[in-house]
Write a protein that holds these residues in place. Structure first.
Motif, PDB file in Angstrom:
ATOM      1  N   ALA A  51      19.908  32.587  10.700  1.00 29.70           N
ATOM      2  CA  ALA A  51      20.429  31.362  11.316  1.00 29.70           C
ATOM      3  C   ALA A  51      21.110  31.655  12.648  1.00 29.70           C
ATOM      4  N   ILE A  52      21.890  32.738  12.705  1.00 30.29           N
ATOM      5  CA  ILE A  52      22.601  33.021  13.959  1.00 30.29           C
ATOM      6  C   ILE A  52      21.682  33.687  14.968  1.00 30.29           C
ATOM      7  N   MET A  53      20.739  34.497  14.516  1.00 28.62           N
ATOM      8  CA  MET A  53      19.805  35.127  15.448  1.00 28.62           C
ATOM      9  C   MET A  53      18.907  34.089  16.116  1.00 28.62           C
ATOM     10  N   ASP A  54      18.568  33.040  15.399  1.00 24.96           N
ATOM     11  CA  ASP A  54      17.734  31.977  15.968  1.00 24.96           C
ATOM     12  C   ASP A  54      18.435  31.249  17.105  1.00 24.96           C
TER      13      ASP A  54
ATOM     14  N   HIS B 216      29.892  50.134   5.234  1.00 23.86           N
ATOM     15  CA  HIS B 216      29.791  48.884   5.980  1.00 23.86           C
ATOM     16  C   HIS B 216      28.365  48.636   6.462  1.00 23.86           C
ATOM     17  N   PRO B 217      27.803  47.472   6.175  1.00 19.49           N
ATOM     18  CA  PRO B 217      26.493  47.139   6.734  1.00 19.49           C
ATOM     19  C   PRO B 217      26.635  46.747   8.201  1.00 19.49           C
ATOM     20  N   PRO B 218      25.555  46.824   8.982  1.00 20.44           N
ATOM     21  CA  PRO B 218      25.595  46.230  10.326  1.00 20.44           C
ATOM     22  C   PRO B 218      25.960  44.751  10.213  1.00 20.44           C
ATOM     23  N   VAL B 219      26.804  44.300  11.123  1.00 22.13           N
ATOM     24  CA  VAL B 219      27.294  42.925  11.065  1.00 22.13           C
ATOM     25  C   VAL B 219      26.492  42.048  12.033  1.00 22.13           C
ATOM     26  N   VAL B 220      25.840  41.052  11.483  1.00 20.53           N
ATOM     27  CA  VAL B 220      25.114  40.043  12.259  1.00 20.53           C
ATOM     28  C   VAL B 220      25.606  38.706  11.731  1.00 20.53           C
ATOM     29  N   ALA B 221      26.423  38.020  12.522  1.00 23.60           N
ATOM     30  CA  ALA B 221      27.092  36.829  12.001  1.00 23.60           C
ATOM     31  C   ALA B 221      27.502  35.903  13.137  1.00 23.60           C
TER      32      ALA B 221
ATOM     33  N   LYS C  56      34.894  31.002  28.894  1.00 22.24           N
ATOM     34  CA  LYS C  56      35.176  29.990  27.865  1.00 22.24           C
ATOM     35  C   LYS C  56      34.072  29.939  26.797  1.00 22.24           C
ATOM     36  N   VAL C  57      33.659  31.103  26.369  1.00 22.62           N
ATOM     37  CA  VAL C  57      32.680  31.222  25.287  1.00 22.62           C
ATOM     38  C   VAL C  57      33.457  31.402  23.987  1.00 22.62           C
ATOM     39  N   TYR C  58      33.500  30.366  23.197  1.00 25.63           N
ATOM     40  CA  TYR C  58      34.316  30.382  21.977  1.00 25.63           C
ATOM     41  C   TYR C  58      33.483  30.542  20.707  1.00 25.63           C
ATOM     42  N   GLU C  59      32.190  30.356  20.804  1.00 23.54           N
ATOM     43  CA  GLU C  59      31.284  30.479  19.660  1.00 23.54           C
ATOM     44  C   GLU C  59      30.092  31.312  20.106  1.00 23.54           C
ATOM     45  N   PHE C  60      29.669  32.272  19.276  1.00 22.07           N
ATOM     46  CA  PHE C  60      28.650  33.213  19.713  1.00 22.07           C
ATOM     47  C   PHE C  60      28.022  33.913  18.514  1.00 22.07           C
TER      48      PHE C  60
ATOM     49  N   THR D  76      38.578  55.832   6.753  1.00 22.23           N
ATOM     50  CA  THR D  76      39.354  54.596   6.705  1.00 22.23           C
ATOM     51  C   THR D  76      39.140  53.728   7.936  1.00 22.23           C
ATOM     52  N   GLY D  77      38.502  54.277   8.951  1.00 23.55           N
ATOM     53  CA  GLY D  77      38.203  53.531  10.166  1.00 23.55           C
ATOM     54  C   GLY D  77      37.054  54.179  10.890  1.00 23.55           C
ATOM     55  N   SER D  78      36.469  53.441  11.826  1.00 20.48           N
ATOM     56  CA  SER D  78      35.344  53.991  12.563  1.00 20.48           C
ATOM     57  C   SER D  78      35.135  53.223  13.849  1.00 20.48           C
ATOM     58  N   PRO D  79      34.764  53.921  14.933  1.00 19.28           N
ATOM     59  CA  PRO D  79      34.464  53.213  16.178  1.00 19.28           C
ATOM     60  C   PRO D  79      33.337  52.202  15.998  1.00 19.28           C
ATOM     61  N   MET D  80      33.426  51.126  16.747  1.00 24.44           N
ATOM     62  CA  MET D  80      32.374  50.098  16.770  1.00 24.44           C
ATOM     63  C   MET D  80      32.179  49.648  18.211  1.00 24.44           C
ATOM     64  N   ARG D  81      30.945  49.343  18.563  1.00 19.60           N
ATOM     65  CA  ARG D  81      30.667  48.742  19.864  1.00 19.60           C
ATOM     66  C   ARG D  81      30.087  47.346  19.617  1.00 19.60           C
ATOM     67  N   PRO D  82      30.949  46.355  19.422  1.00 12.56           N
ATOM     68  CA  PRO D  82      30.469  45.001  19.133  1.00 12.56           C
ATOM     69  C   PRO D  82      29.982  44.310  20.403  1.00 12.56           C
ATOM     70  N   ILE D  83      28.984  43.474  20.235  1.00 17.69           N
ATOM     71  CA  ILE D  83      28.510  42.641  21.338  1.00 17.69           C
ATOM     72  C   ILE D  83      28.448  41.197  20.882  1.00 17.69           C
ATOM     73  N   ALA D  84      28.501  40.301  21.864  1.00 19.40           N
ATOM     74  CA  ALA D  84      28.400  38.870  21.580  1.00 19.40           C
ATOM     75  C   ALA D  84      27.351  38.257  22.501  1.00 19.40           C
ATOM     76  N   MET D  85      26.607  37.313  21.975  1.00 19.82           N
ATOM     77  CA  MET D  85      25.667  36.535  22.760  1.00 19.82           C
ATOM     78  C   MET D  85      26.009  35.061  22.597  1.00 19.82           C
ATOM     79  N   PRO D  86      26.066  34.291  23.679  1.00 14.96           N
ATOM     80  CA  PRO D  86      26.332  32.860  23.537  1.00 14.96           C
ATOM     81  C   PRO D  86      25.213  32.189  22.752  1.00 14.96           C
ATOM     82  N   LEU D  87      25.481  30.991  22.289  1.00 11.76           N
ATOM     83  CA  LEU D  87      24.501  30.281  21.466  1.00 11.76           C
ATOM     84  C   LEU D  87      23.742  29.246  22.295  1.00 11.76           C
ATOM     85  N   ARG D  88      22.491  29.065  21.933  1.00 10.25           N
ATOM     86  CA  ARG D  88      21.669  28.055  22.603  1.00 10.25           C
ATOM     87  C   ARG D  88      21.814  26.722  21.897  1.00 10.25           C
TER      88      ARG D  88
END
Length: 323
Positions: free
Chosen positions: A49-52, A160-165, A294-298, A311-323
């Motif tokens: 749903a979010i990838m679409d 932890h699984p890869p997070v796609v949300a 002003k991108v509040y949803e992504f 107990t912790g691990s580096p992450m390189r999160p990215i965000a894409m705006p929604l269409r």
């Protein structure tokens, strides 16, 4: 729309925070073997749903660089970030470590390096084994039974699984009309509700929720960025956890308000989210570009390094705006 409107009775049974007992390690609603808590709300349908809706023409990198001298958690005297060369082109000509000879070392310029760091350095995830109560972590795993000489056997970053949300960013600093929230400001439910209304954003189960305090504007000045950060208080954490957030993060180095407002608990939000609510934490996220646009949803994408038991691990999160 209010966040509670999205939490049905059936969904409440899958949100650990609704079954939590105060200052107790909560049993997971996802079974006795569960080690990732609220990340279980992700499934094929939610990812699709979010990838679409993701717009690939714009990508926001929410991570910071790691470098010698960077701000970090030094309160418990942990290892700061260090990097050093283990092989250099000129050094190989002298040492010939690979035993390939002068001509080969003249031709092949070999560089290599190593790093040493606390696992909670830079942009990173806190796993569910990071904090607990009375020797127990989320889902009742205990230090006595599940912590070896080197690492936890349960609930580490490797699980932890890869997070796609779906992700949302709540810009509390902008709501209050400041560049940076005041030191030790506690972000509570009213602030979060105010952001949702002001930004016209809905909070839904399965969301990654990122909170902007403005502290990243002080990065990387240690003396300005680290002391007495504004951040989430327990009331605010409960509001987000009960709404079904699967990760809660911020742009400061500890997510929560510091020093703690609870005289008995110096990590009141960490212990609540990790041990009671089963919600992993994301810290030191760079939210400035999202705020500027002003991108509040992504669409949120992120995967931590699979350090076994960590107990912790580096992450390189990215965000894409929604269409």
């Amino acid at each position: 729309m209010c966040s509670e409107c999205f939490v049905t009775a059936a969904m409440k049974s899958r949100i650990a925070a609704h079954g939590a007992a105060f200052r107790k390690a909560t049993a997971s609603p996802f079974g006795s073997d569960d080690e990732v808590g609220m990340l279980n709300l992700m499934d094929a349908a939610s990812r699709q749903a979010i990838m679409d809706r993701a717009d690939p023409t714009k990508v926001y990198d929410l991570s910071v660089d790691n470098f010698v001298g960077m701000p970090g958690w030094f309160g418990a005297e942990d290892q700061p970030y260090q990097i050093w060369m283990t092989h250099t082109p000129e050094g190989e000509k002298i040492d010939d470590i690979m035993r390939v000879g002068k001509e080969a070392n003249d031709l092949v310029s070999y560089s290599g390096d190593s790093i040493s760091m606390y696992t909670h350095t830079g942009t990173h995830i806190d796993a569910l084994n990071h904090f607990g109560y009375d020797g127990k972590i989320f889902n009742g795993f205990s230090a006595k039974e599940h912590l070896g000489s080197r690492a936890w056997r349960k609930s580490g970053a490797d699980k932890h699984p890869p997070v796609v949300a779906r992700g949302i960013m709540l810009d509390v600093a902008a709501l209050l009309g400041v560049d940076v929230l005041p030191p030790s400001y506690g972000i509570g439910e009213a602030d979060l509700r105010g952001c949702l209304k002001h930004q016209d954003v809905e909070l839904r189960p399965g969301d990654v929720v990122l909170i902007r305090t403005g502290r990243m504007r002080l990065w990387p000045d240690r003396d300005a960025y680290l002391p007495n950060p504004p951040g989430l208080n327990r009331e605010g954490a409960e509001f987000l956890a009960k709404a079904g957030a699967i990760i809660i993060g911020a742009d400061n180095h500890c997510l929560e308000q510091a020093p703690s407002a609870d005289p008995e608990n110096w990590q009141v939000v960490h212990t609540y989210l990790l041990a009671e609510a089963g919600v992993p934490i994301l810290e030191i996220a760079n939210l400035e570009d999202l705020a500027d646009d002003k991108v509040y949803e992504f669409a949120f994408f992120g995967a931590c390094i699979r350090f076994r038991g960590a107990t912790g691990s580096p992450m390189r999160p990215i965000a894409m705006p929604l269409r």
